[in-house]
Design an enzyme around this catalytic site. Structure first.
Site, PDB file in Angstrom:
ATOM      1  N   ARG A 145      -1.391 -14.498   1.412  1.00 51.08           N
ATOM      2  CA  ARG A 145      -1.072 -13.291   2.176  1.00 51.08           C
ATOM      3  C   ARG A 145      -2.295 -12.388   2.256  1.00 51.08           C
ATOM      4  NH1 ARG A 145       4.377 -10.376   0.391  1.00 51.08           N
ATOM      5  NH2 ARG A 145       3.979  -9.250   2.343  1.00 51.08           N
ATOM      6  N   CYS A 171       0.497  -3.799  -2.695  1.00 52.68           N
ATOM      7  CA  CYS A 171       1.096  -5.107  -2.417  1.00 52.68           C
ATOM      8  C   CYS A 171       1.711  -5.027  -1.030  1.00 52.68           C
ATOM      9  CB  CYS A 171       2.122  -5.466  -3.491  1.00 52.68           C
ATOM     10  SG  CYS A 171       3.431  -4.223  -3.682  1.00 52.68           S
TER      11      CYS A 171
END
Length: 273
Positions: free
Chosen positions: A174, A232
């Site tokens: 990611r 995050c």
């Protein structure tokens, strides 16, 4: 420094403590279902979306709640200023860490995470129950006072990526922008360093020893006198990073809005690779 972690045996020995079950999974099923199937005796269920975050929007998928809303939620769960709080989940403390951080941010002085979570509790031979505390649960007296932990805005996170160390707590793919299962744009904050939270714990879901964590973060550029922060997808896994840094004796700030807030503004730059 008092460790922010607690062992199952130490929790079992506490007489006067509020225990919050913070189980949750992206996409479900609802964590309260797992809670009803079995939990630590006396624990009450704390919902990530309802109790630990404001509604999703430009601030991200799990923005910080207003002080009054957080205070009301914690009082409803029986949290008081003078009583220790222990939080746990069943996913290597990735969600419990958000409860730990939020309580610390809003001023609670004695919050710990059950290291290893519910699996560690049951592996220690300790009991679980399906009994749910009665609706007459005594309301707590917790008073929310923001500012107990350092937090970052998007602009501050961008600056930290060039003037200190900004850790990206998501999976490496990611970070690189190869996949993005949740947010509309893939990639990372320019200058951020990939630091998946999965590397903070061992195969048993317990945190690595403080020295091992310190070595890990030192290798990523974090150290004494170097400002550090973490983000995050929505400010949950990054709280786990901040917790791991605290275990290592390294203070760090949390970018609560995280990537979901960053990409809400199309003018913000995105890096890949």
């Amino acid at each position: 420094m008092t460790s922010p972690l607690i062992t199952p045996a130490a929790l079992d020995a506490l007489d006067d403590v509020t225990v919050l079950d913070v189980r949750w999974r992206l996409g479900g099923p609802p964590g309260v279902e797992s809670y009803r199937e079995g939990h630590i005796p006396g624990a009450v269920y704390c919902d990530l979306d309802r109790d630990l975050a404001a509604p999703p929007g430009e601030g991200g998928r799990h923005p910080l709640p207003e002080a009054g809303a957080f205070q009301s939620a914690m009082r409803r769960l029986g949290v008081s200023n003078g009583r220790p709080v222990v939080v746990y989940d069943d996913t290597a403390s990735t969600v419990a860490a958000r409860a730990w951080w939020a309580l610390r941010y809003f001023g609670h002085q004695d919050v710990r995470v059950l290291d290893g979570g519910l699996p560690a509790w049951t592996e220690a031979g300790l009991p679980t129950t399906k009994d749910v505390p009665a609706s007459g649960l005594a309301e707590g007296d917790f008073t929310a006072r923001p500012g107990g932990m350092p937090a970052l805005t998007a602009d501050e996170a961008a600056a930290l990526a060039t003037q200190g160390v900004l850790l990206d707590a998501r999976a490496a793919e990611r970070y690189r922008g190869e996949v993005e299962p949740v947010d509309p744009v893939a990639g990372h904050v320019p200058g951020a360093v990939s630091a998946p939270t999965t590397e903070n714990v061992g195969p048993d879901g317990r945190f690595l020893a403080p020295a091992a964590l310190r070595d890990r973060f030192t290798g990523l550029g974090v150290g004494e006198g170097v400002p550090a922060g973490a983000y995050c997808g929505s400010g949950v896994m990054a709280a786990h990073e901040v917790l791991a840094l605290e275990v290592a004796g390294l203070p760090a700030a949390l970018y609560v809005g995280s990537w979901s807030n960053w990409v809400a503004d199309p003018t913000r730059p995105v890096a890949t690779g």
